[in-house]
Motif scaffolding. Structure first.
Motif, PDB file in Angstrom:
ATOM      1  N   TYR A  47     -86.993 -34.279  24.982  1.00  0.00           N
ATOM      2  CA  TYR A  47     -88.395 -34.421  24.010  1.00  0.00           C
ATOM      3  C   TYR A  47     -88.590 -34.022  22.930  1.00  0.00           C
ATOM      4  O   TYR A  47     -89.370 -34.447  21.591  1.00  0.00           O
ATOM      5  CB  TYR A  47     -89.498 -34.620  24.752  1.00  0.00           C
TER       6      TYR A  47
ATOM      7  N   LYS B 248     -72.924 -32.856  33.649  1.00  0.00           N
ATOM      8  CA  LYS B 248     -73.177 -31.532  34.098  1.00  0.00           C
ATOM      9  C   LYS B 248     -73.953 -32.284  35.126  1.00  0.00           C
ATOM     10  O   LYS B 248     -74.143 -31.827  36.261  1.00  0.00           O
ATOM     11  CB  LYS B 248     -72.661 -30.622  33.940  1.00  0.00           C
ATOM     12  N   GLY B 249     -74.888 -33.812  35.174  1.00  0.00           N
ATOM     13  CA  GLY B 249     -76.287 -34.583  36.531  1.00  0.00           C
ATOM     14  C   GLY B 249     -76.963 -33.742  36.300  1.00  0.00           C
ATOM     15  O   GLY B 249     -77.678 -33.748  37.146  1.00  0.00           O
TER      16      GLY B 249
ATOM     17  N   SER C 121     -84.188 -34.581  30.634  1.00  0.00           N
ATOM     18  CA  SER C 121     -85.150 -34.975  29.570  1.00  0.00           C
ATOM     19  C   SER C 121     -86.565 -34.545  29.160  1.00  0.00           C
ATOM     20  O   SER C 121     -86.729 -34.706  28.126  1.00  0.00           O
ATOM     21  CB  SER C 121     -85.945 -36.620  30.500  1.00  0.00           C
ATOM     22  N   ASP C 122     -86.830 -33.167  29.733  1.00  0.00           N
ATOM     23  CA  ASP C 122     -88.142 -32.719  28.886  1.00  0.00           C
ATOM     24  C   ASP C 122     -87.706 -32.242  27.712  1.00  0.00           C
ATOM     25  O   ASP C 122     -88.545 -32.609  26.857  1.00  0.00           O
ATOM     26  CB  ASP C 122     -88.798 -31.282  29.669  1.00  0.00           C
ATOM     27  N   TYR C 123     -86.223 -31.717  27.465  1.00  0.00           N
ATOM     28  CA  TYR C 123     -85.694 -30.889  25.900  1.00  0.00           C
ATOM     29  C   TYR C 123     -85.853 -32.031  25.270  1.00  0.00           C
ATOM     30  O   TYR C 123     -85.209 -31.943  24.237  1.00  0.00           O
ATOM     31  CB  TYR C 123     -84.571 -30.209  26.656  1.00  0.00           C
TER      32      TYR C 123
ATOM     33  N   ILE D 125     -71.898 -21.044  55.828  1.00  0.00           N
ATOM     34  CA  ILE D 125     -70.766 -21.499  55.798  1.00  0.00           C
ATOM     35  C   ILE D 125     -69.528 -22.228  57.308  1.00  0.00           C
ATOM     36  O   ILE D 125     -69.636 -21.816  58.074  1.00  0.00           O
ATOM     37  CB  ILE D 125     -71.569 -23.556  55.835  1.00  0.00           C
ATOM     38  N   SER D 126     -68.661 -21.340  56.472  1.00  0.00           N
ATOM     39  CA  SER D 126     -66.697 -21.475  56.411  1.00  0.00           C
ATOM     40  C   SER D 126     -66.995 -20.599  57.416  1.00  0.00           C
ATOM     41  O   SER D 126     -66.255 -20.707  57.941  1.00  0.00           O
ATOM     42  CB  SER D 126     -66.697 -20.945  55.795  1.00  0.00           C
TER      43      SER D 126
ATOM     44  N   GLU E 278     -80.808 -32.749  34.628  1.00  0.00           N
ATOM     45  CA  GLU E 278     -82.249 -33.150  34.251  1.00  0.00           C
ATOM     46  C   GLU E 278     -82.226 -32.573  32.701  1.00  0.00           C
ATOM     47  O   GLU E 278     -82.613 -31.831  32.739  1.00  0.00           O
ATOM     48  CB  GLU E 278     -83.222 -33.290  35.200  1.00  0.00           C
TER      49      GLU E 278
ATOM     50  N   LEU F 105     -73.836 -22.829  45.589  1.00  0.00           N
ATOM     51  CA  LEU F 105     -72.553 -23.595  46.466  1.00  0.00           C
ATOM     52  C   LEU F 105     -71.358 -22.978  46.834  1.00  0.00           C
ATOM     53  O   LEU F 105     -70.482 -22.703  48.605  1.00  0.00           O
ATOM     54  CB  LEU F 105     -72.264 -24.947  45.842  1.00  0.00           C
TER      55      LEU F 105
ATOM     56  N   PHE G  41     -75.642 -21.348  38.003  1.00  0.00           N
ATOM     57  CA  PHE G  41     -76.307 -21.011  39.258  1.00  0.00           C
ATOM     58  C   PHE G  41     -76.194 -21.906  40.877  1.00  0.00           C
ATOM     59  O   PHE G  41     -75.843 -21.521  41.705  1.00  0.00           O
ATOM     60  CB  PHE G  41     -77.931 -20.885  39.492  1.00  0.00           C
ATOM     61  N   ARG G  42     -76.517 -23.049  40.412  1.00  0.00           N
ATOM     62  CA  ARG G  42     -75.614 -23.747  41.390  1.00  0.00           C
ATOM     63  C   ARG G  42     -74.623 -23.702  42.269  1.00  0.00           C
ATOM     64  O   ARG G  42     -73.935 -23.687  43.328  1.00  0.00           O
ATOM     65  CB  ARG G  42     -75.871 -25.633  41.199  1.00  0.00           C
ATOM     66  N   ARG G  43     -73.547 -23.785  40.815  1.00  0.00           N
ATOM     67  CA  ARG G  43     -72.309 -23.579  41.762  1.00  0.00           C
ATOM     68  C   ARG G  43     -72.089 -22.531  42.491  1.00  0.00           C
ATOM     69  O   ARG G  43     -71.803 -22.773  43.277  1.00  0.00           O
ATOM     70  CB  ARG G  43     -70.904 -23.298  40.238  1.00  0.00           C
TER      71      ARG G  43
ATOM     72  N   PHE H 228     -72.633 -20.612  49.837  1.00  0.00           N
ATOM     73  CA  PHE H 228     -73.625 -20.959  50.862  1.00  0.00           C
ATOM     74  C   PHE H 228     -71.793 -21.350  51.774  1.00  0.00           C
ATOM     75  O   PHE H 228     -72.133 -21.565  52.706  1.00  0.00           O
ATOM     76  CB  PHE H 228     -74.193 -21.842  49.896  1.00  0.00           C
ATOM     77  N   SER H 229     -70.637 -22.623  50.722  1.00  0.00           N
ATOM     78  CA  SER H 229     -69.630 -22.405  51.626  1.00  0.00           C
ATOM     79  C   SER H 229     -69.198 -21.535  52.705  1.00  0.00           C
ATOM     80  O   SER H 229     -68.575 -21.997  53.403  1.00  0.00           O
ATOM     81  CB  SER H 229     -68.961 -23.307  50.604  1.00  0.00           C
TER      82      SER H 229
END
Lengths: 419, 354
Positions: free
Chosen positions: A338, A329-330, A334-336, A401-402, A332, A394, A389-391, A397-398
């Motif tokens: 490890y 899903k893009g 990498s910490d996990y 803005i709309s 990050e 978004l 949460f990002r979705r 926000f959309s």
């Protein structure tokens, strides 16, 4: 015509080969290149590539005789006292040992060359039998070849790592040769299907053990039951140390069980699986504990070990799949990752710790892994929640803005409406 | 006293508004193209804002750059959003500059008296491409590292000054920590400074000369031409488009985040599929297609010369296109422009397919 071509070809090839042996080096070579016999002809035995020939030695250094007896067979051999016409195995071993057991002599060829081969040979089953007068045993040439002897690190050598099993099997798989020894002849067949054999013979991994790595080479001897873990422990150091400090070491010796071999087999060592501990699925423990009931210490221990390993494995699998999902899903992660690597390491260490046959020790080793899995799972879930949460963010926000854009559109339309 | 009056008393806001209200924007079938410059400006502003925010955490250096970007996207609150917006708006910025340039080209807006606006615009495009190239290396990941190696190698093929250029860009013979420091300096200080000055000049030219209309509309009596006031009409429309662009960036940032990848390792083998950024792809693919030798010239050198000549022709088009100055449309230049676009699209797609 075909026959003529064949002989011309052989003659041509022989000429090429002869050209590589200096036939004028001494009288022995000059005459023996004419002899049509494998052993006596230095060309046909690949003598030009022999390590001894390369180092400047020649026939008389081993066989005696007079290398200056040009065109005189008697002067070269039969009239010379040093000439050895028929060499017994005992003669041969001593003859090789004359140089190879002499550090002063051997040092001229290599500063660190070993010179204990002969001494070791006399301690081997081969050497012991030979001294007992049994001639049907391996001597130096049985393994190293007669003429055409290559250095051990030369892939053409019969004792190069990849070639050793085949070399040993020449005798050890031959029922006729081995019939009086009392040894089986299926070792090579077993080895070929073993984890070591596949790595060595199929994958050409010279780091894998061949016969000599466990049995010794010049001092080759079958290990006794009490020392098998020492041999396996050469590579599997931790497993050996844990087993030797466990309560099972003495128990195995007492019962005559051959340590590592008792569970893992010897020549046919197979790739271990965690199912070795699964009492419900023919655990290897059952071989000795077949009469133990469910509540016995052995069964409880095996079940506990199995459960710990399975918990680690399923935890790793779950964390891995969640982290993969998050990564897809893009996000990050990498910490996990490890943490997950730490869990993987712990799983391997726990599998090793099983050889202590001590539940507390195994739990102690496995605990950091379980914590690492927990951290991975928590991290993966946090990252996936972040993704949701990002979705949602978004979407909100959309929407805002709309809405603003819509207001703006209405404002522009109203502003430009013709009066 | 309102805040407006307080400020107005001191810096005369009224005259600015009066100027903007008086400023007229031509209304015709191509009015929509006027928004492209504004969108590019908006995206540049986004670049500046997000770039400054990234600067608060970014640490240049081979041992810190990748780690600091990972820290930004994983630990800093909304750090991921800032990086995504920066990366996406950078790409859209270049896309919109290209679109802006081509619409200006086909509208013949480079003709007298706007040649200087065209030249400054072209230089802004070149600087934007350099912005993209220098920024691409900053996360210090595998792809960026090798793409920079390939890109600077190409610069090294330039005749006479190639070696000097390569060493100037890399700060040495190889791409390493010194290159990263140099690219960082170029990306966050040198380029923004030059770009801001040049952008100011470009916008000043637009203000001084007003908006260009195509040659065929220029002959219509100005009193009969349809126009709208820049403020508030066109400004609000601009704002409307910016909101849509902002929405698209947010969507791209969340749905298609830029992968950070693996940290650059100079000793590792180059990963498969090393590609430059999309806006360099047509050039990269062309260089791949050129044989090792063209006549007596080395293939790579031939390619570089080809693009240098092409770039010069494009830059000096106001000088070459005489008919535009006479208020006519030259078919040759129209087809030249179309040919360039088709070539860029085909080579870019080809580059991604192979």
């Amino acid at each position: 015509m075909r026959l003529l071509t064949f002989f011309l070809l052989i003659g041509f090839i022989s000429q090429i080969a002869v050209a590589e042996v200096d036939i004028n080096r001494d009288a022995c070579i000059q005459c023996h290149v004419e002899i049509d016999d494998d052993l006596d002809n230095p060309v046909m035995t690949n003598y030009e590539n022999d390590i001894h020939y390369e180092k400047g030695l020649s026939c008389s250094d081993c066989h005696g005789g007079n290398p200056e007896g040009w065109d005189d067979e008697d002067a070269a051999m039969y009239d010379n006292d040093s000439f050895i016409e028929d060499m017994s195995k005992m003669d041969e071993v001593n003859m090789c040992g004359k140089c190879h057991a002499d550090p002063t002599y051997m040092r001229q060829y290599a500063a660190s060359v070993k010179t204990d081969q002969l001494a070791q040979y006399w301690t081997s089953q081969h050497g012991i039998k030979l001294q007992e007068g049994i001639d049907n045993v391996a001597s130096c040439t049985s393994c190293h070849n007669v003429h055409g002897i290559f250095p051990v690190n030369d892939p053409r050598s019969t004792v190069y790592d990849l070639n050793i099993p085949e070399t040993c099997s020449k005798c050890h798989s031959d029922a006729d040769i081995m019939k009086d020894s009392g040894y089986p002849t299926d070792q090579f067949d077993d080895f070929k299907i073993s984890v070591h054999g596949i790595a060595l013979l199929e994958n050409q991994d010279i780091g894998s053990p061949a016969c000599n790595d466990c049995h010794g080479n010049h001092g080759a001897s079958p290990p006794d039951v009490g020392h098998i873990s020492d041999i396996c422990g050469t590579c599997h150091v931790n497993n050996k140390e844990l087993f030797q400090s466990s309560h099972l070491k003495d128990a195995f010796i007492k019962e005559g069980i051959a340590q590592c071999e008792g569970c893992h087999n010897n020549h046919a060592v197979e790739k271990t699986t965690d199912e070795y501990l699964n009492w419900e699925n023919n655990s290897v423990c059952i071989v000795c504990h077949e009469n133990d009931d469910k509540g016995s210490k052995a069964v409880i221990m095996a079940d506990s070990f199995y459960e710990i390993i399975m918990n680690l494995k399923s935890g790793i699998h779950m964390a891995d799949s969640l982290l993969n999902d998050a990564e897809q899903k893009g996000m990050e992660v990498s910490d996990y990752d490890y943490n997950l690597e730490e869990a993987h390491r712990t799983l391997i260490q726990t599998r090793t710790a099983i050889h202590s046959f001590n539940l507390e020790s195994v739990i102690e080793v496995a605990t950091p892994g379980m914590k690492a899995i927990e951290a991975s799972l928590t991290g993966a879930n946090k990252v996936l929640n972040d993704w949701i949460f990002r979705r949602k963010g978004l979407f909100v926000f959309s929407l805002i803005i709309s809405f603003v854009a819509l207001i703006l559109y209405i404002k522009i339309r109203d502003m430009e409406k013709p009066d | 006293m309102s805040l407006y009056s307080w400020v107005n008393d001191r810096i005369d806001l009224d005259s600015g508004i009066k100027f903007a209200t008086k400023k007229q924007v031509p209304v015709f079938y191509g009015t929509v193209w006027y928004y492209l410059g504004g969108v590019s400006l908006f995206l540049f502003a986004l670049q500046v804002v997000t770039g400054i925010l990234l600067l608060l955490y970014y640490q240049p250096g081979a041992t810190t750059a990748f780690e600091s970007v990972r820290f930004i996207v994983s630990k800093v609150e909304f750090g991921w959003l800032i990086r995504e917006v920066h990366a996406w708006s950078a790409n859209l910025f270049i896309l919109f500059i290209f679109l802006h340039m081509f619409t200006v080209f086909f509208a013949k807006a480079y003709r007298k008296p706007r040649e200087l606006t065209w030249y400054s615009g072209f230089l802004l495009l070149a600087l934007s491409l350099f912005f993209g190239f220098s920024g691409y290396l900053l996360p210090w990941n595998e792809l960026a590292f090798f793409a920079t190696k390939v890109g600077t190698d190409i610069a090294g093929a330039v005749p006479v000054v190639g070696d000097f250029l390569l060493r100037l860009l890399r700060a040495g013979d190889e791409v390493n920590s010194a290159t990263l420091s140099r690219f960082y300096g170029i990306h966050v200080a040198i380029l923004p400074a030059i770009f801001t000055v040049l952008l100011g000049i470009h916008l000043a030219f637009v203000q001084m000369q007003g908006m260009s209309v195509p040659p065929e509309l220029e002959n219509i009596d100005p009193s009969k031409r349809k126009t709208m006031a820049f403020f508030p009409n066109f400004a609000l429309r601009d704002l409307f488009v910016w909101l849509i662009v902002l929405n698209v960036i947010a969507l791209l940032a969340v749905i298609f985040p830029w992968e950070l990848g693996h940290k650059a390792d100079a000793l590792a083998a180059a990963p498969a599929g090393i590609r430059p950024e999309w806006y360099f792809m047509f050039m990269f693919q062309t260089l791949k297609l050129i044989p090792a030798h063209v006549w007596f010239i080395e293939g790579e050198l031939f390619g570089v010369l080809l693009f240098a000549v092409g770039g010069m022709i494009w830059f000096f088009v106001p000088l070459f296109d005489k008919s535009a100055n006479e208020g006519k449309r030259s078919r040759l230049w129209k087809w030249f422009g179309i040919g360039i676009i088709v070539y860029m699209i085909i080579l870019t797609v080809w580059g991604y397919l192979v």
